[in-house]
Motif scaffolding. Structure first.
Motif, PDB file in Angstrom:
ATOM      1  N   GLN A 371      55.132  52.016  17.022  1.00  0.00           N
ATOM      2  CA  GLN A 371      55.955  53.195  16.741  1.00  0.00           C
ATOM      3  C   GLN A 371      57.150  52.772  15.874  1.00  0.00           C
ATOM      4  O   GLN A 371      58.296  53.092  16.155  1.00  0.00           O
ATOM      5  CB  GLN A 371      56.419  53.850  18.037  1.00  0.00           C
ATOM      6  N   VAL A 433      53.620  49.999  21.942  1.00  0.00           N
ATOM      7  CA  VAL A 433      53.608  50.917  23.074  1.00  0.00           C
ATOM      8  C   VAL A 433      52.188  51.063  23.616  1.00  0.00           C
ATOM      9  O   VAL A 433      51.221  51.061  22.841  1.00  0.00           O
ATOM     10  CB  VAL A 433      54.153  52.300  22.640  1.00  0.00           C
ATOM     11  N   ARG A 435      50.047  53.695  26.258  1.00  0.00           N
ATOM     12  CA  ARG A 435      50.062  54.909  27.071  1.00  0.00           C
ATOM     13  C   ARG A 435      48.639  55.212  27.539  1.00  0.00           C
ATOM     14  O   ARG A 435      47.709  55.219  26.736  1.00  0.00           O
ATOM     15  CB  ARG A 435      50.579  56.107  26.274  1.00  0.00           C
TER      16      ARG A 435
END
Length: 468
Positions: A371, A433, A435
């Protein structure tokens, strides 16, 4: 084996990525001499080359000139980077290996591309098949990394990291704690996890207000390169769970059979995707080498079991400026585009969210990736956007791997040690990241067949964007 010393770096192509990589090379290889070769050497490029003490060569690399131009620059301590469109990867690899030089390109390139619908010999499937045939007999020659930038490239290594994360999250009894040691092991792990779909899921929200101008194609990386990809047929790795070919889909009559092609250009092919920051979004299915290489690398034909392969493809939502630019594309031509613009200084804010989405039929899904925002990218390396820094840092990380593995012949990203390369790239890609999600394109359905992702209307995303 000790790491191979690099004294000279030769860059063919001094466009967006050729320029973006210079500050990274100055940091990683401060003692190496750098030469940049391009058919265009304007004042801005000459100034940048001078700033980083790179020797500029104003020349066009062609089938008839590449040996004469590049041969004298190559040797055992040279790394040749092919970052130019339409400069043949195979010919430059042969030249580099003849001089015991290391080599990397960010995409498998021919000498030229064809316009129109009948360009299948230059599809990513065809170019990769030719490269694999070329690689036979060269396994012990100097390492030549093919199709390694951010994507294709580093995303193949993110897939390995994401597989391990999904395995730990699923908590499946009997899964080994140690990571797989070879291709069969990675394919077996993907099968055990019932990974049916792997998307390279990218949402670029970098903003450049006021662009594009009328007839201008604005992009955060090579405008030429992305226009070519937009106009090519959509290609994707084809999974063993798929019940039927999609409309306009066809198989190949040669090669591994790991992929199919749709008889429509990528900019007219829309799919549903998901990312950690944006959640569900619509994207273009753009042809990319990793769609085929990932699907083939994770294919499994273990004795006594049915064949296994995940569906794999690149789901890309570019910047608003690029979406607006895509309105100037015809079905198979770019005749209405009058000029190109690489967006760097024009960007005011935003994130290039680039990762991989692995979707299991039994254990949910995981998105793992970068990101990186424009402010951090500029703080880390001048002359970069978030997009170009993701690509440039992936190249430098792979160069380090090639130095430590200098005699691996022609090598795809999927076969590299993911931990070593990701460790080199992580600081540039941060924040990285992970998720987990239960999202599916059709709520409540976990068959994950391609027709559940494919949007019926073949109109481009750009049709939703009003030109400034």
């Amino acid at each position: 084996m000790s790491s191979k010393r690099i004294e000279q770096i030769v860059i063919v192509g001094f466009g967006c990525i050729g320029q973006a990589i210079l500050p990274l090379l100055a940091h990683a290889y401060p003692e190496a001499a750098v030469t940049v070769v391009d058919r265009a050497m304007d004042a801005q490029r000459l100034s940048l080359a001078s700033q980083y003490r790179a020797a500029p060569v104003h020349a066009t690399v062609t089938p008839g000139s590449h040996t004469r131009l590049l041969g004298p620059l190559l040797g055992p301590q040279t790394f040749l980077l092919n970052l130019a469109p339409a400069v043949c990867s195979r010919d430059l690899i042969a030249l580099a290996q003849a001089h015991q030089s290391l080599y990397l390109d960010s995409g498998i390139e021919p000498w030229d591309y064809e316009d129109g619908a009948d360009a299948s010999p230059l599809s990513n499937y065809a170019l990769r098949s030719e490269m694999l045939a070329f690689a036979h007999g060269r396994e012990r020659m100097s390492t030549a990394l093919v199709a390694h930038g951010a994507n294709p490239g580093l995303v193949s290594l993110l897939v390995k990291a994401a597989l391990l994360k999904l395995a730990r999250h699923a908590g499946i009894p009997g899964l080994p704690d140690a990571q797989p040691a070879d291709r069969a092991g990675w394919a077996g792990l993907a099968r055990r996890l019932d990974v049916r779909v792997i998307q390279v899921a990218e949402y670029d929200s970098q903003s450049a207000p006021g662009y594009p101008a009328h007839g201008e194609f604005a992009n955060t990386w090579s405008a030429d390169g992305f226009i070519t990809e937009c106009l090519q047929d959509a290609e994707l790795g084809w999974g063993s769970h798929e019940p039927a070919l999609p409309p306009e889909g066809r198989r190949h009559s040669y090669g591994s059979g790991a992929a199919i092609v749709l008889d429509r250009p990528g900019h007219r092919t829309r799919v549903r995707s998901w990312s950690a920051l944006h959640g569900p979004f619509d994207a273009c299915l753009i042809t990319h080498n990793e769609s085929i290489s990932i699907a083939e690398y994770l294919s499994c034909t273990a004795h006594g079991q049915p064949p296994y392969r995940p569906t794999a493809y690149y789901a890309y939502r570019p910047t608003q400026a690029t979406l607006a630019s895509m309105q100037w594309l015809g079905e198979r031509d770019a005749g209405r585009i009058a000029s190109h613009r690489i967006l760097k200084a024009e960007i005011t804010d935003g994130v290039d969210e680039l990762g991989v989405l692995l979707m299991s039929g039994r254990y949910g899904a995981v998105w793992h990736g970068s990101q990186l925002d424009i402010q951090r990218a500029r703080a880390l390396a001048p002359h970069n956007s978030a997009t170009s820094l993701q690509v440039a840092s992936s190249i430098v990380a792979a160069m380090r791997w090639a130095q430590a593995n200098p005699a691996r012949g022609v090598t795809e990203s999927d076969a590299m040690d993911h931990e070593a390369v990701l460790a080199h790239a992580a600081g540039w890609w941060a924040p990285l990241v992970t998720r987990f999600t239960d999202w599916t394109p059709v709520p409540g359905r976990r068959t994950l067949a391609f027709d559940e992702f494919l949007l019926a209307a073949p109109t481009p995303l750009a049709a939703e964007i009003a030109l400034p």
